[in-house]
Scaffold this motif. Structure first.
Motif, PDB file in Angstrom:
ATOM      1  N   LEU A  68       0.882  -1.166   0.000  1.00  0.00           N
ATOM      2  CA  LEU A  68       0.000   0.000   0.000  1.00  0.00           C
ATOM      3  C   LEU A  68       0.916   1.210   0.000  1.00  0.00           C
ATOM      4  O   LEU A  68       1.674   1.426   0.955  1.00  0.00           O
ATOM      5  CB  LEU A  68      -0.908   0.001   1.230  1.00  0.00           C
ATOM      6  N   THR A  96      -4.624   1.733   8.501  1.00  0.00           N
ATOM      7  CA  THR A  96      -5.059   0.332   8.509  1.00  0.00           C
ATOM      8  C   THR A  96      -5.179  -0.081   9.964  1.00  0.00           C
ATOM      9  O   THR A  96      -4.330   0.268  10.791  1.00  0.00           O
ATOM     10  CB  THR A  96      -4.078  -0.590   7.772  1.00  0.00           C
ATOM     11  N   THR A 108       2.411  -4.637   8.468  1.00  0.00           N
ATOM     12  CA  THR A 108       1.110  -4.944   9.040  1.00  0.00           C
ATOM     13  C   THR A 108       0.647  -6.316   8.585  1.00  0.00           C
ATOM     14  O   THR A 108       0.959  -6.743   7.470  1.00  0.00           O
ATOM     15  CB  THR A 108       0.049  -3.898   8.635  1.00  0.00           C
ATOM     16  N   VAL A 110      -4.184  -4.871   3.512  1.00  0.00           N
ATOM     17  CA  VAL A 110      -3.996  -3.451   3.220  1.00  0.00           C
ATOM     18  C   VAL A 110      -5.090  -2.886   2.309  1.00  0.00           C
ATOM     19  O   VAL A 110      -5.230  -1.669   2.178  1.00  0.00           O
ATOM     20  CB  VAL A 110      -2.603  -3.172   2.621  1.00  0.00           C
ATOM     21  N   GLU A 140       2.233  -5.604   3.680  1.00  0.00           N
ATOM     22  CA  GLU A 140       1.410  -6.621   4.325  1.00  0.00           C
ATOM     23  C   GLU A 140       2.215  -7.908   4.461  1.00  0.00           C
ATOM     24  O   GLU A 140       2.887  -8.328   3.514  1.00  0.00           O
ATOM     25  CB  GLU A 140       0.148  -6.862   3.494  1.00  0.00           C
ATOM     26  N   TRP A 181       3.148   0.718   3.219  1.00  0.00           N
ATOM     27  CA  TRP A 181       2.775  -0.423   4.053  1.00  0.00           C
ATOM     28  C   TRP A 181       3.192  -1.709   3.327  1.00  0.00           C
ATOM     29  O   TRP A 181       2.948  -1.858   2.133  1.00  0.00           O
ATOM     30  CB  TRP A 181       1.273  -0.492   4.229  1.00  0.00           C
ATOM     31  N   HIS A 191      -7.939  -0.341   3.961  1.00  0.00           N
ATOM     32  CA  HIS A 191      -7.468   0.942   4.483  1.00  0.00           C
ATOM     33  C   HIS A 191      -8.583   1.984   4.497  1.00  0.00           C
ATOM     34  O   HIS A 191      -9.580   1.859   3.776  1.00  0.00           O
ATOM     35  CB  HIS A 191      -6.292   1.455   3.650  1.00  0.00           C
ATOM     36  N   SER A 192      -8.387   2.997   5.323  1.00  0.00           N
ATOM     37  CA  SER A 192      -9.301   4.138   5.394  1.00  0.00           C
ATOM     38  C   SER A 192      -8.514   5.405   5.107  1.00  0.00           C
ATOM     39  O   SER A 192      -7.418   5.600   5.643  1.00  0.00           O
ATOM     40  CB  SER A 192      -9.934   4.248   6.785  1.00  0.00           C
ATOM     41  N   LEU A 239      -4.308   8.279   6.423  1.00  0.00           N
ATOM     42  CA  LEU A 239      -4.444   6.953   5.833  1.00  0.00           C
ATOM     43  C   LEU A 239      -4.148   5.944   6.937  1.00  0.00           C
ATOM     44  O   LEU A 239      -3.085   6.011   7.578  1.00  0.00           O
ATOM     45  CB  LEU A 239      -3.467   6.778   4.678  1.00  0.00           C
ATOM     46  N   LEU A 262      -0.767   4.232  10.806  1.00  0.00           N
ATOM     47  CA  LEU A 262      -1.388   5.401  10.184  1.00  0.00           C
ATOM     48  C   LEU A 262      -0.349   6.426   9.761  1.00  0.00           C
ATOM     49  O   LEU A 262       0.720   6.551  10.360  1.00  0.00           O
ATOM     50  CB  LEU A 262      -2.443   6.016  11.104  1.00  0.00           C
ATOM     51  N   GLY A 308     -11.859   2.144  10.452  1.00  0.00           N
ATOM     52  CA  GLY A 308     -11.121   0.890  10.391  1.00  0.00           C
ATOM     53  C   GLY A 308     -11.433  -0.028  11.557  1.00  0.00           C
ATOM     54  O   GLY A 308     -11.495  -1.250  11.400  1.00  0.00           O
TER      55      GLY A 308
END
Length: 215
Positions: free
Chosen positions: A11, A98, A74, A78, A41, A39, A81-82, A96, A123, A204
Motif C-alpha cells: 500500500l 489500517t 502490518t 492493506v 502486508e 505499508w 485501508h481508510s 491513511l 497510520l 477501520g
C-alpha cells in the motif's frame, strides 16, 4: 494530499512532494525526508522466528526500488485501508490508516501474547502546514490521542477495560518544511489532525470489529 496506490502486499501513499516525516517505522524511522510512506502486508511465513524483520523489510524495499521511502509492516489486509481528510481554515490534514486489533492492549497492562495473535494500527498523517520539530512532536501526540480515543469508543474490551491500541502500532507524521512552533488542540492544526485520525481509525476499527473480531 495523499495519493494511494494499492497492489497487495503493498500500500503506497504518495505525498506529491518530499516532506519531513517523523515516525518510529521499522524502515527509515526518526525524522527523515521522504515522498512516500509504504505499508508492507505480511503473514507469519514472511517473518519466521529469529528473522531480522527490519533488515528483511529493507531488502524488500530495495527490491521494488523504494528504499528511500518510509515503510511499516502490518498483518492487516492493506485493501481494508481508510483515507479521511479534514479541513479547518487554511489547514488540511489527511489520514491513511489500517486497523488490526488481534493483539489489542490496554495501556498499563499486557495481555498474554499468543502465537496466532498479530495485528497493528498503522497510520500516516499528512499536513498542509509546515511545522518545526517541536510542533511535529506535539502533532504526533495529537494523532496518538485521536487513535486511542477511536479505539476506546469502537474497539474491543479487555479484562482490564477498553483496548487503547495494540502492541505494535506505528504512526508517521508528514508535513512540509516550516517553523510553526505549536500544534496543540487549541490550533487548527491540532483540530484537523484529531478529526482526520479519529474518523479514519474509527472506520477501520468498526470494520475490524464487524469482520475480524473473535466471536
Amino acid at each position: 494530499m495523499i495519493r494511494v496506490t494499492l497492489s497487495r502486499p503493498w500500500l503506497i501513499a504518495d505525498l506529491a512532494q518530499e516532506m519531513r516525516v517523523l515516525s518510529w517505522a521499522p524502515h527509515r524511522p526518526g525524522l527523515v525526508l521522504a515522498r512516500q510512506v509504504i505499508w508492507r502486508e505480511v503473514r507469519d511465513a514472511d517473518l519466521p522466528e529469529g528473522l531480522d524483520a527490519a533488515a528483511w523489510l529493507t531488502s524488500e524495499m530495495t527490491a521494488i526500488n523504494r528504499a528511500d521511502a518510509v515503510a511499516m509492516l502490518t498483518s492487516r489486509n492493506v485493501g481494508k485501508h481508510s483515507l479521511i481528510q479534514a479541513e479547518s481554515g487554511d489547514t488540511k490534514a489527511s489520514c491513511l490508516a489500517t486497523v488490526g486489533l488481534s493483539n489489542a492492549e490496554r495501556v498499563g497492562h499486557r495481555q498474554p501474547v499468543l502465537a496466532e495473535s498479530h495485528g497493528t494500527v498503522n497510520l500516516l498523517v499528512a499536513l498542509s502546514q509546515g511545522l518545526g520539530t517541536a510542533a511535529m512532536t506535539e502533532a504526533m501526540s495529537i494523532a496518538a490521542e485521536a487513535r486511542t480515543a477511536a479505539i476506546i469508543a469502537h474497539g474491543p474490551d479487555l479484562p482490564e477495560g477498553p483496548a487503547t491500541g495494540t502492541g505494535t502500532d506505528c504512526i508517521a507524521l508528514a508535513c512540509p518544511f516550516g517553523d510553526r512552533a505549536y500544534a496543540g488542540l487549541h490550533t487548527e492544526i491540532g483540530e484537523v489532525i484529531g478529526r482526520a485520525v479519529y474518523d479514519a481509525v474509527a472506520r477501520g476499527t468498526r470494520d475490524w470489529m464487524t469482520t475480524e473480531a473473535p466471536r
